[in-house]
Design a protein around this motif. Structure first.
Motif, short mmCIF file in Angstrom:
data_model
loop_
_atom_site.label_atom_id
_atom_site.label_comp_id
_atom_site.label_asym_id
_atom_site.label_seq_id
_atom_site.Cartn_x
_atom_site.Cartn_y
_atom_site.Cartn_z
N ASN A 1 28.92 85.02 40.75
CA ASN A 1 28.40 84.75 42.10
C ASN A 1 29.44 84.20 43.05
O ASN A 1 29.10 83.74 44.14
N GLY A 2 30.71 84.22 42.67
CA GLY A 2 31.76 83.72 43.53
C GLY A 2 31.79 82.21 43.63
O GLY A 2 32.43 81.67 44.54
N ASP B 1 31.30 88.90 34.82
CA ASP B 1 32.57 88.77 35.55
C ASP B 1 32.54 89.64 36.81
O ASP B 1 33.50 90.35 37.12
N ALA B 2 31.44 89.57 37.53
CA ALA B 2 31.20 90.44 38.68
C ALA B 2 32.14 90.19 39.84
O ALA B 2 32.54 91.13 40.54
N PRO C 1 37.23 92.44 38.84
CA PRO C 1 35.79 92.14 38.88
C PRO C 1 34.97 93.42 38.74
O PRO C 1 35.28 94.45 39.37
N ARG C 2 33.90 93.35 37.93
CA ARG C 2 33.14 94.55 37.61
C ARG C 2 31.95 94.80 38.52
O ARG C 2 31.28 95.83 38.40
N ILE D 1 38.43 82.30 43.57
CA ILE D 1 37.08 82.13 43.03
C ILE D 1 36.18 83.34 43.26
O ILE D 1 35.17 83.51 42.59
N ASN D 2 36.58 84.23 44.20
CA ASN D 2 35.67 85.33 44.53
C ASN D 2 36.37 86.66 44.80
O ASN D 2 35.71 87.62 45.23
N ALA D 3 37.67 86.76 44.54
CA ALA D 3 38.36 88.02 44.86
C ALA D 3 39.60 88.24 43.98
O ALA D 3 40.53 88.92 44.38
#
Length: 331
Positions: free
Chosen positions: A118-119, A93-94, A86-87, A60-62
């Motif tokens: 935001n993860g 899609d940070a 992730p950009r 979800i975040n990495a």
């Protein structure tokens, strides 16, 4: 294989022949294996991966999406490297790129995926990257191509799990999963909210996509006990639409489901598409850090001439005690 005499096994399930694990990458969790036959005749896969140090929750975040290739669907695979990462701050899609779904559309390759900013789950959105070749270069959409519904709608939380069907009459059908935020916040783990499926239609690949008024199309909440599903793959075979999904309580949380439809809108009652892992192979007892052990997730199909030749899924465990792909042949 355990006795299946009393189970509503589909013809699809009876055709499955296990070939084994793929992409057991050292120091990585591997998930979401999206396969295709390339123009070179080889099997290409686009898959999610994230560092082992982040644990299972790192999706979800990495997470990034990588590309690998093999001479046969069962491998061995050569990993060519990441294609979507992730950009960073300021992008939709940070913080993660996940759930790849690959198809050739005309003379381009279309890679649908989800990203978040935001993860967390509430910014999951479906986007699209296109390329003239499976080797790239990949051009991403500047913004998501499918947004959640308004507050209070069944799909107001997110858009995720993309699956594309190119309709023979023209146009594009983008299937997606979502759920309602209030349900998500009210319900308690391990299952929060109620995951349902809808479809959005467009005359062009990039959209805009308009949600169908019959949504949600697949909704098992009426069966009680928070029954639901996720990870759909949808395709046309002959004059029928077919959908394979991960079961989340209709039979149990370890099986897959399969349904069919004449129009892609009204779907049949589900049958079993595949069983739990112990029906196909033996593995050691569950490591303490893996809590989804013993089931297959994120089914995707390898298609040739409009028919599936192999089922690709993911499952926890393997040599790295993380997660990897698994391949079935369809006889």
């Amino acid at each position: 294989m355990p006795s299946t005499a009393d189970l509503p096994l589909s013809d699809f399930a009876r055709r499955l022949r296990p070939l084994g694990r793929i992409l057991e990458e050292e120091d990585w969790y591997v998930w979401c294996i999206a396969p295709t036959y390339g123009d070179d005749g080889r099997t290409h896969v686009f898959f999610s991966r994230w560092p082992k140090a982040r644990g299972m929750g790192g999706w979800i975040n990495a997470c990034e999406i990588a590309h690998a290739v093999a001479d046969a669907p069962e491998g061995p695979y050569t990993v060519l490297g990441p294609v979507l990462s992730p950009r960073g701050p300021g992008f939709w899609d940070a913080t993660t790129c996940h759930n790849p779904h690959i198809q050739k559309v005309g003379d381009r390759w279309a890679l649908f995926y989800l990203g978040n900013s935001n993860g967390k789950t509430d910014t999951k959105r479906i986007g699209l990257a296109t390329a003239p070749s499976l080797d790239g270069p990949w051009t991403r959409s500047d913004a998501p191509i499918l947004l959640p519904g308004p507050e209070g709608a069944w799909d107001d939380h997110c858009t995720t799990n993309p699956a594309l069907v190119v309709h023979p009459d023209g146009g594009y059908m983008l299937y997606y999963k979502s759920w309602n935020t209030a349900d998500y916040l009210r319900d308690k783990p391990p299952v929060r909210g109620n995951r349902k499926y809808g479809v959005a239609l467009s005359s062009t690949l990039e959209g805009p996509y308009e949600k169908h008024p019959a949504n949600p199309l697949v909704d098992f909440s009426g069966l009680g006990e928070n029954r639901q599903c996720e990870d759909a793959y949808v395709w046309r075979e002959g004059d029928r639409f077919r959908m394979v999904v991960r079961d989340m309580g209709v039979f149990n949380h370890e099986y897959g489901l399969i349904m069919d439809s004449s129009d892609g809108i009204a779907w049949s009652r589900p049958e079993i598409a595949y069983l739990a892992t112990d029906a196909y192979f033996e593995q050691p007892p569950r490591p303490k850090h893996l809590n989804r052990y013993g089931r297959f997730e994120r089914p995707q199909l390898l298609m040739r001439n409009g028919r599936p030749t192999h089922l690709f899924v993911t499952t926890q465990g393997g040599r790295q005690e993380t997660a990897s792909g698994f391949v079935f042949r369809l006889d």
